[in-house]
Design a protein around this motif. Sequence first.
Motif, mmCIF file in Angstrom:
data_model
loop_
_atom_site.group_PDB
_atom_site.id
_atom_site.type_symbol
_atom_site.label_atom_id
_atom_site.label_comp_id
_atom_site.label_asym_id
_atom_site.label_seq_id
_atom_site.Cartn_x
_atom_site.Cartn_y
_atom_site.Cartn_z
ATOM 1 N N ASP A 239 49.826 36.731 39.463
ATOM 2 C CA ASP A 239 48.944 37.835 39.069
ATOM 3 C C ASP A 239 48.684 38.772 40.241
ATOM 4 O OD1 ASP A 239 48.836 36.730 36.570
ATOM 5 O OD2 ASP A 239 46.875 35.779 36.842
ATOM 6 N N LEU A 240 48.535 38.191 41.443
ATOM 7 C CA LEU A 240 48.308 39.019 42.630
ATOM 8 C C LEU A 240 49.499 39.943 42.882
ATOM 9 C CD1 LEU A 240 46.647 36.505 45.121
ATOM 10 C CD2 LEU A 240 45.656 38.634 44.306
ATOM 11 N N ASN A 241 50.717 39.391 42.729
ATOM 12 C CA ASN A 241 51.902 40.225 42.932
ATOM 13 C C ASN A 241 51.922 41.395 41.955
ATOM 14 O OD1 ASN A 241 53.045 38.805 45.062
ATOM 15 N ND2 ASN A 241 54.087 37.362 43.721
ATOM 16 N N THR A 242 51.585 41.093 40.699
ATOM 17 C CA THR A 242 51.556 42.144 39.684
ATOM 18 C C THR A 242 50.518 43.209 40.027
ATOM 19 O OG1 THR A 242 52.232 40.562 37.978
ATOM 20 C CG2 THR A 242 51.230 42.620 37.236
ATOM 21 N N GLU A 243 49.319 42.761 40.417
ATOM 22 C CA GLU A 243 48.248 43.700 40.732
ATOM 23 C C GLU A 243 48.560 44.506 41.988
ATOM 24 O OE1 GLU A 243 44.168 42.214 40.241
ATOM 25 O OE2 GLU A 243 45.048 40.393 39.411
ATOM 26 N N LEU A 244 49.224 43.868 42.960
ATOM 27 C CA LEU A 244 49.607 44.600 44.170
ATOM 28 C C LEU A 244 50.649 45.664 43.845
ATOM 29 C CD1 LEU A 244 49.797 41.675 46.753
ATOM 30 C CD2 LEU A 244 48.195 43.589 46.794
ATOM 31 N N ASP A 245 51.548 45.361 42.914
ATOM 32 C CA ASP A 245 52.522 46.367 42.488
ATOM 33 C C ASP A 245 51.809 47.567 41.857
ATOM 34 O OD1 ASP A 245 54.649 44.896 43.374
ATOM 35 O OD2 ASP A 245 55.088 43.971 41.435
ATOM 36 N N VAL A 246 50.777 47.276 41.064
ATOM 37 C CA VAL A 246 50.008 48.353 40.430
ATOM 38 C C VAL A 246 49.331 49.216 41.494
ATOM 39 C CG1 VAL A 246 48.027 48.871 38.946
ATOM 40 C CG2 VAL A 246 49.646 47.069 38.291
ATOM 41 N N VAL A 247 48.747 48.548 42.517
ATOM 42 C CA VAL A 247 48.095 49.295 43.604
ATOM 43 C C VAL A 247 49.113 50.160 44.344
ATOM 44 C CG1 VAL A 247 46.927 49.058 45.828
ATOM 45 C CG2 VAL A 247 46.217 47.644 43.893
ATOM 46 N N ASP A 248 50.302 49.580 44.625
ATOM 47 C CA ASP A 248 51.338 50.347 45.325
ATOM 48 C C ASP A 248 51.748 51.579 44.525
ATOM 49 O OD1 ASP A 248 51.365 48.635 47.450
ATOM 50 O OD2 ASP A 248 53.038 47.428 46.706
ATOM 51 N N LYS A 249 51.912 51.399 43.208
ATOM 52 C CA LYS A 249 52.293 52.531 42.369
ATOM 53 C C LYS A 249 51.192 53.588 42.337
ATOM 54 C CE LYS A 249 55.415 49.845 39.438
ATOM 55 N NZ LYS A 249 55.653 49.276 38.083
ATOM 56 N N SER A 250 49.940 53.139 42.304
ATOM 57 C CA SER A 250 48.822 54.082 42.326
ATOM 58 C C SER A 250 48.811 54.886 43.615
ATOM 59 C CB SER A 250 47.496 53.329 42.165
ATOM 60 O OG SER A 250 47.438 52.662 40.915
ATOM 61 N N LEU A 251 49.065 54.194 44.728
ATOM 62 C CA LEU A 251 49.106 54.885 46.015
ATOM 63 C C LEU A 251 50.249 55.886 46.064
ATOM 64 C CD1 LEU A 251 48.345 51.900 48.434
ATOM 65 C CD2 LEU A 251 46.846 53.825 47.918
ATOM 66 N N GLU A 252 51.392 55.505 45.489
ATOM 67 C CA GLU A 252 52.522 56.422 45.471
ATOM 68 C C GLU A 252 52.198 57.667 44.643
ATOM 69 O OE1 GLU A 252 55.438 56.574 47.008
ATOM 70 O OE2 GLU A 252 54.796 54.848 48.215
ATOM 71 N N ARG A 253 51.549 57.449 43.494
ATOM 72 C CA ARG A 253 51.170 58.583 42.659
ATOM 73 C C ARG A 253 50.189 59.505 43.382
ATOM 74 N NH1 ARG A 253 51.203 54.652 38.456
ATOM 75 N NH2 ARG A 253 48.943 54.386 38.673
#
Length: 377
Positions: A239-253
Amino acid sequence: METMDPPLAETRPESEPVLVEELGQNVNEIFVKVDELEKRLNEVEQFFSKTNKKQSNTSKASSVLKDKDKDKQLSSFRRRQQDASRREAAATKRMQDLMRQFYGLLRQHIFSHKWVEPFMQPVDVVGLKLDDYYEIIEKPMDFSTITNKLEAKDGTGYKNVREVCADVRLVFKNAMKYNDERNDFHVMAKTLLAKFEEKWLQLLPKVDEEDERRKREEAEAQFDMQLAQEVAHAKMARDLNTELDVVDKSLERMKEVVLQNCRKMSTEEKKALMTVLTQLSPEDLNKALLIVAQNNPNFQANGQEVDLDIDAQSESTLWKLKFFVKDLLQKQGKSPTSMGGNTITTTNTNINTNQNKRKKEINEAQPKPPQKRNKKA
């Protein structure tokens, strides 16, 4: 080279202040989220660190928890979880049966004996004026106390047969300890203790069998708990990996939004950027060209010579390049003027991606000055 931070346009659309406010709010939310993820990540790391340490010290656990056995063990664990209450109820019933057999042993062979009366009730220390009794006897015991604990229903009773056995022995050993060997109470206690030990040996195999079974079940329960924790923490890690991916995508956006709203780069800034680009090593230059290619599919970044029209690039591409060279120079601890490179003539520049080879060819083509010779005296 001047600072790389891209200030926002001096003239903003009416909607831009709202955009900046939203970005600030999103950044704060991401900070809170990252703090939460960091705490959970630390929990997962600490758990598996302890687990690995325990496994290294326990060969059985290490062998059981091998990857090839994980699925099998997990399936077995789930089955045991489903009937855990049934197993506990069965173990309780078996212990109760042993307690009844033990109590029957006492009634048939001890309580019915003619010499048991002095041991049925607590010693009358005051009435018998036994002033030193509590100095000699640390834990008084009698059969009425034992019987009450056997029949207790409030959880204060005996947990297993061995506890009862220990108190029965204590009754007789207290009498033998306080009274002289020639005293009648000492003789009666010694005789009854020998009779009890004889009958206890008949029940002992069943007690040993139950003890072994209980140990196995407790070990399985402990293993089940450990496996359940591993499963839970493994899921938490996923779950942490999934949530970190979401954070990374948010930062990229957010980064894209910021870049899209940067002010336009001046001609002087573009020239300075091109100067630094031509001073990069071939490897770093290729990375910079790939940044251009990401936003311009028609741009060919892999040729020996690349035509880069700096004026044709979008503002976001220009700022990405500027961020890239800034970070690169900071990591290398170099300034733009300390790096050799090509000469810039226009903003539409032909860049040789194999600069070192080209330098060598130029140097070899230049005429070498005659060497000075020392005149002989």
